[in-house]
Design a protein around this motif. Structure first.
Motif, PDB file in Angstrom:
ATOM      1  N   THR A 134       8.309  15.623   3.071  1.00 44.67           N
ATOM      2  CA  THR A 134       6.716  14.171   2.459  1.00 44.67           C
ATOM      3  C   THR A 134       6.172  14.306   1.442  1.00 44.67           C
ATOM      4  OG1 THR A 134       7.172  14.337   5.225  1.00 44.67           O
ATOM      5  CG2 THR A 134       4.902  13.136   3.781  1.00 44.67           C
ATOM      6  N   LEU A 135       6.033  13.425   0.566  1.00 42.91           N
ATOM      7  CA  LEU A 135       5.159  13.723  -0.445  1.00 42.91           C
ATOM      8  C   LEU A 135       3.624  12.816   0.114  1.00 42.91           C
ATOM      9  CD1 LEU A 135       5.236  10.364  -2.139  1.00 42.91           C
ATOM     10  CD2 LEU A 135       7.748  11.533  -2.878  1.00 42.91           C
ATOM     11  N   ALA A 136       2.626  13.267  -0.798  1.00 42.10           N
ATOM     12  CA  ALA A 136       1.562  12.680  -0.894  1.00 42.10           C
ATOM     13  C   ALA A 136       1.109  11.854  -2.326  1.00 42.10           C
ATOM     14  CB  ALA A 136      -0.294  13.224  -0.819  1.00 42.10           C
ATOM     15  N   ALA A 137       1.309  10.697  -1.867  1.00 43.09           N
ATOM     16  CA  ALA A 137       0.981   9.475  -2.626  1.00 43.09           C
ATOM     17  C   ALA A 137      -0.192   7.893  -3.385  1.00 43.09           C
ATOM     18  CB  ALA A 137       2.030   8.211  -2.258  1.00 43.09           C
ATOM     19  N   TYR A 138      -0.608   7.959  -4.619  1.00 44.18           N
ATOM     20  CA  TYR A 138      -1.541   7.865  -4.499  1.00 44.18           C
ATOM     21  C   TYR A 138      -2.275   6.739  -5.528  1.00 44.18           C
ATOM     22  CZ  TYR A 138      -6.107   7.570  -6.309  1.00 44.18           C
ATOM     23  OH  TYR A 138      -8.444   7.758  -6.700  1.00 44.18           O
ATOM     24  N   ASP A 139      -2.576   5.772  -5.194  1.00 45.23           N
ATOM     25  CA  ASP A 139      -2.200   4.718  -6.522  1.00 45.23           C
ATOM     26  C   ASP A 139      -3.708   4.660  -7.371  1.00 45.23           C
ATOM     27  OD1 ASP A 139      -2.561   2.448  -7.522  1.00 45.23           O
ATOM     28  OD2 ASP A 139      -2.889   1.233  -5.965  1.00 45.23           O
ATOM     29  N   VAL A 140      -3.319   5.129  -8.597  1.00 40.23           N
ATOM     30  CA  VAL A 140      -4.001   5.587 -10.017  1.00 40.23           C
ATOM     31  C   VAL A 140      -4.735   4.275 -10.556  1.00 40.23           C
ATOM     32  CG1 VAL A 140      -2.589   7.257 -10.403  1.00 40.23           C
ATOM     33  CG2 VAL A 140      -2.561   5.836 -11.935  1.00 40.23           C
ATOM     34  N   GLY A 141      -4.441   3.274 -10.630  1.00 37.96           N
ATOM     35  CA  GLY A 141      -5.034   2.183 -10.663  1.00 37.96           C
ATOM     36  C   GLY A 141      -4.244   1.393 -12.342  1.00 37.96           C
ATOM     37  N   PRO A 169       5.885   1.802 -16.098  1.00 33.33           N
ATOM     38  CA  PRO A 169       6.101   1.791 -14.572  1.00 33.33           C
ATOM     39  C   PRO A 169       6.642   0.192 -13.736  1.00 33.33           C
ATOM     40  CG  PRO A 169       4.563   3.503 -15.535  1.00 33.33           C
ATOM     41  CD  PRO A 169       5.569   2.556 -16.334  1.00 33.33           C
ATOM     42  N   ASN A 170       6.393   0.240 -12.355  1.00 29.73           N
ATOM     43  CA  ASN A 170       6.021  -1.393 -12.306  1.00 29.73           C
ATOM     44  C   ASN A 170       5.784  -1.292 -10.926  1.00 29.73           C
ATOM     45  OD1 ASN A 170       7.642   0.349 -10.125  1.00 29.73           O
ATOM     46  ND2 ASN A 170       9.724  -0.753 -10.565  1.00 29.73           N
ATOM     47  N   SER A 171       5.103  -0.378 -10.936  1.00 34.91           N
ATOM     48  CA  SER A 171       3.453  -0.104  -9.814  1.00 34.91           C
ATOM     49  C   SER A 171       2.880   1.025 -10.121  1.00 34.91           C
ATOM     50  CB  SER A 171       3.949   0.094  -8.452  1.00 34.91           C
ATOM     51  OG  SER A 171       4.428   1.647  -8.070  1.00 34.91           O
ATOM     52  N   THR A 172       1.937   1.076  -9.371  1.00 32.29           N
ATOM     53  CA  THR A 172       0.164   2.209  -9.804  1.00 32.29           C
ATOM     54  C   THR A 172       0.555   2.771  -8.761  1.00 32.29           C
ATOM     55  OG1 THR A 172      -1.011   1.100  -9.359  1.00 32.29           O
ATOM     56  CG2 THR A 172      -0.337   0.955 -11.726  1.00 32.29           C
ATOM     57  N   LEU A 173       1.800   3.437  -7.809  1.00 28.36           N
ATOM     58  CA  LEU A 173       1.857   4.475  -7.168  1.00 28.36           C
ATOM     59  C   LEU A 173       2.783   5.842  -7.410  1.00 28.36           C
ATOM     60  CD1 LEU A 173       0.684   4.888  -4.354  1.00 28.36           C
ATOM     61  CD2 LEU A 173       2.822   4.419  -3.433  1.00 28.36           C
ATOM     62  N   VAL A 174       2.252   6.646  -7.325  1.00 28.83           N
ATOM     63  CA  VAL A 174       2.449   7.571  -8.097  1.00 28.83           C
ATOM     64  C   VAL A 174       2.265   9.291  -6.628  1.00 28.83           C
ATOM     65  CG1 VAL A 174       1.812   7.649 -10.017  1.00 28.83           C
ATOM     66  CG2 VAL A 174       0.066   9.323  -9.007  1.00 28.83           C
ATOM     67  N   SER A 175       2.996  10.208  -6.714  1.00 25.36           N
ATOM     68  CA  SER A 175       3.566  11.136  -5.993  1.00 25.36           C
ATOM     69  C   SER A 175       2.641  12.747  -6.360  1.00 25.36           C
ATOM     70  CB  SER A 175       4.897  11.541  -6.098  1.00 25.36           C
ATOM     71  OG  SER A 175       4.560  12.945  -5.387  1.00 25.36           O
ATOM     72  N   ILE A 176       2.008  13.018  -6.073  1.00 21.02           N
ATOM     73  CA  ILE A 176       0.327  13.635  -6.629  1.00 21.02           C
ATOM     74  C   ILE A 176       1.766  15.647  -6.158  1.00 21.02           C
ATOM     75  CG2 ILE A 176      -1.580  12.158  -6.557  1.00 21.02           C
ATOM     76  CD1 ILE A 176      -1.866  14.162  -4.440  1.00 21.02           C
ATOM     77  N   ALA A 177       0.877  16.329  -6.822  1.00 18.16           N
ATOM     78  CA  ALA A 177       1.215  17.506  -6.376  1.00 18.16           C
ATOM     79  C   ALA A 177       0.879  17.945  -5.262  1.00 18.16           C
ATOM     80  CB  ALA A 177       1.292  18.653  -7.475  1.00 18.16           C
ATOM     81  N   VAL A 215      12.883  10.654   2.858  1.00 20.10           N
ATOM     82  CA  VAL A 215      11.793  11.260   2.256  1.00 20.10           C
ATOM     83  C   VAL A 215      10.835  10.576   2.637  1.00 20.10           C
ATOM     84  CG1 VAL A 215      10.561  12.092   0.083  1.00 20.10           C
ATOM     85  CG2 VAL A 215      12.344  12.160   0.063  1.00 20.10           C
ATOM     86  N   ASN A 216       9.494  10.913   3.271  1.00 20.75           N
ATOM     87  CA  ASN A 216       7.825   9.506   2.919  1.00 20.75           C
ATOM     88  C   ASN A 216       6.960  10.484   2.674  1.00 20.75           C
ATOM     89  OD1 ASN A 216       8.745   7.789   5.927  1.00 20.75           O
ATOM     90  ND2 ASN A 216      10.018   9.395   6.197  1.00 20.75           N
ATOM     91  N   ALA A 217       5.925   9.318   2.756  1.00 18.47           N
ATOM     92  CA  ALA A 217       4.879   9.261   1.449  1.00 18.47           C
ATOM     93  C   ALA A 217       3.682   9.449   2.763  1.00 18.47           C
ATOM     94  CB  ALA A 217       5.567   8.128   0.466  1.00 18.47           C
ATOM     95  N   PHE A 218       2.668   9.700   2.611  1.00 16.11           N
ATOM     96  CA  PHE A 218       1.519   9.719   3.448  1.00 16.11           C
ATOM     97  C   PHE A 218       1.057   9.444   2.044  1.00 16.11           C
ATOM     98  CE2 PHE A 218      -2.555  11.838   3.131  1.00 16.11           C
ATOM     99  CZ  PHE A 218      -3.249  11.928   3.806  1.00 16.11           C
ATOM    100  N   THR A 219      -0.195   8.319   1.793  1.00 16.97           N
ATOM    101  CA  THR A 219      -0.737   7.149   1.250  1.00 16.97           C
ATOM    102  C   THR A 219      -1.686   7.298   1.422  1.00 16.97           C
ATOM    103  OG1 THR A 219      -0.744   5.333   1.992  1.00 16.97           O
ATOM    104  CG2 THR A 219       0.956   5.623  -0.087  1.00 16.97           C
TER     105      THR A 219
END
Length: 321
Positions: A134-141, A169-177, A215-219
């Motif tokens: 699992t990763l955490a994901a955030y929209d950096v805009g 990039p085709n979107s703005t949703l990124v994986s954070i550490a 793999v899943n993402a927590f947004t």
């Protein structure tokens, strides 16, 4: 569950203020950068061990910091490096830590320079329910900003594509550490490295893993700061202070104007000056000057100058005509 807090970097982009201290100890209001992560891990009873992965150069500072803190879980785990050029890369360092500390449990990995607006327990809840890496994901805009991170494409919560630092990039949703790995995936670190894959950014490992298993993402919404530059640090200070000023009881401020997001620390002296979005460390002196978006380190002096976006190192002296 065990946890690793990544704190092995040398923060060269923030020198001189991080030349002689880990950036995780930079102040954010009454706390330091790393305190929020430590507090969340301390509070979660599912997490038994917390390893602070750092280098030989800063190991003693982390040991001293933890000895003086109220945190009981964190323990220092030392990488065998003393300079940026000797680093193993994050993935390489993680693989070594897993072996060195004999980690054999679900593993949470989080960067110590993250300022998060979610409780880490929420992320662990999501990971436990998902049962997958699992990763955490955030929209950096911003697509321009997204170029600096791992780009995440989702179907529901499942990661269906992961691109590390794409040029377009085709979107703005990124994986954070912030990652979590079930115990049965830990051998994958060695498998990945044994095939001459990139040992540095963990995103490359996640991209490789995602092509082989679910793999899943927590947004999450709200704020997130990746404190890797002076600008990002000052933005995080502004978030922590929320427009206020913070002045130590034994600091001296005379005939001066303190604007938004100013932190003046112990023993510092500010006389006939105007400050905004600025951090003034212990025993520094600022006189007859205007500072904006700047950091003045311990025992440094600024006189008769107008400064913007300046980092002044320890014991430095800048005096105008």
């Amino acid at each position: 569950m065990e946890a690793v807090v990544l704190a092995g970097g040398y923060a060269t982009r923030m020198w001189p203020i991080t030349r002689h201290r880990p950036k995780m100890f930079l102040p954010l209001g009454e706390e330091t950068v790393i305190d929020g992560v430590f507090a969340d891990l301390e509070a979660d009873d599912r997490i038994d061990e917390v390893y602070v992965s750092t280098n030989e150069r800063f190991a003693d500072e982390f040991e001293a910091y933890l000895a003086d803190s109220a945190f009981e879980k964190p323990q220092v785990s030392v990488e065998d490096t003393t300079a940026e050029s000797e680093k193993f890369g994050v993935v390489g360092a993680l693989a070594q830590l897993i072996d060195r500390e004999d980690v054999d449990d679900d593993l949470l990995v989080i960067a110590g320079d993250n300022l998060l607006s979610f409780d880490v327990a929420e992320f662990v809840d999501f990971f436990v329910d998902a049962g997958t890496p699992t990763l955490a994901a955030y929209d950096v805009g911003s697509r321009e900003r997204a170029k600096s991170y791992g780009l995440v494409e989702l179907d529901g919560t499942e990661v269906v594509d992961f691109q590390e630092k794409p040029d377009d990039p085709n979107s703005t949703l990124v994986s954070i550490a912030c990652y979590a790995f079930p115990r049965d995936t830990l051998p994958s670190f060695d498998t990945y490295l044994s095939n001459d894959n990139n040992p540095d950014e963990p995103g490359w490992f996640v991209q490789w893993l995602q092509s082989r298993q679910s793999v899943n993402a927590f947004t999450f919404d709200g704020a997130w700061y990746d404190i890797g530059t002076a600008d990002a640090y000052l933005d995080a200070v502004a978030h922590a202070l929320d427009g206020d000023t913070l002045v130590a009881d034994d600091a001296t401020v005379e005939d001066s104007e303190l604007g938004e997001n100013v932190h003046v620390m112990s023993g510092a002296e500010v006389v006939d000056a105007s400050l905004s979005n600025t951090v003034v460390f212990d025993d520094a002196r600022i006189a007859d000057s205007t500072l904006e978006r700047s950091v003045v380190d311990e025992a440094a002096t600024v006189e008769d100058l107008d400064l913007r976006e300046t980092l002044l190192g320890q014991h430095s002296r800048l005096v105008g005509n």
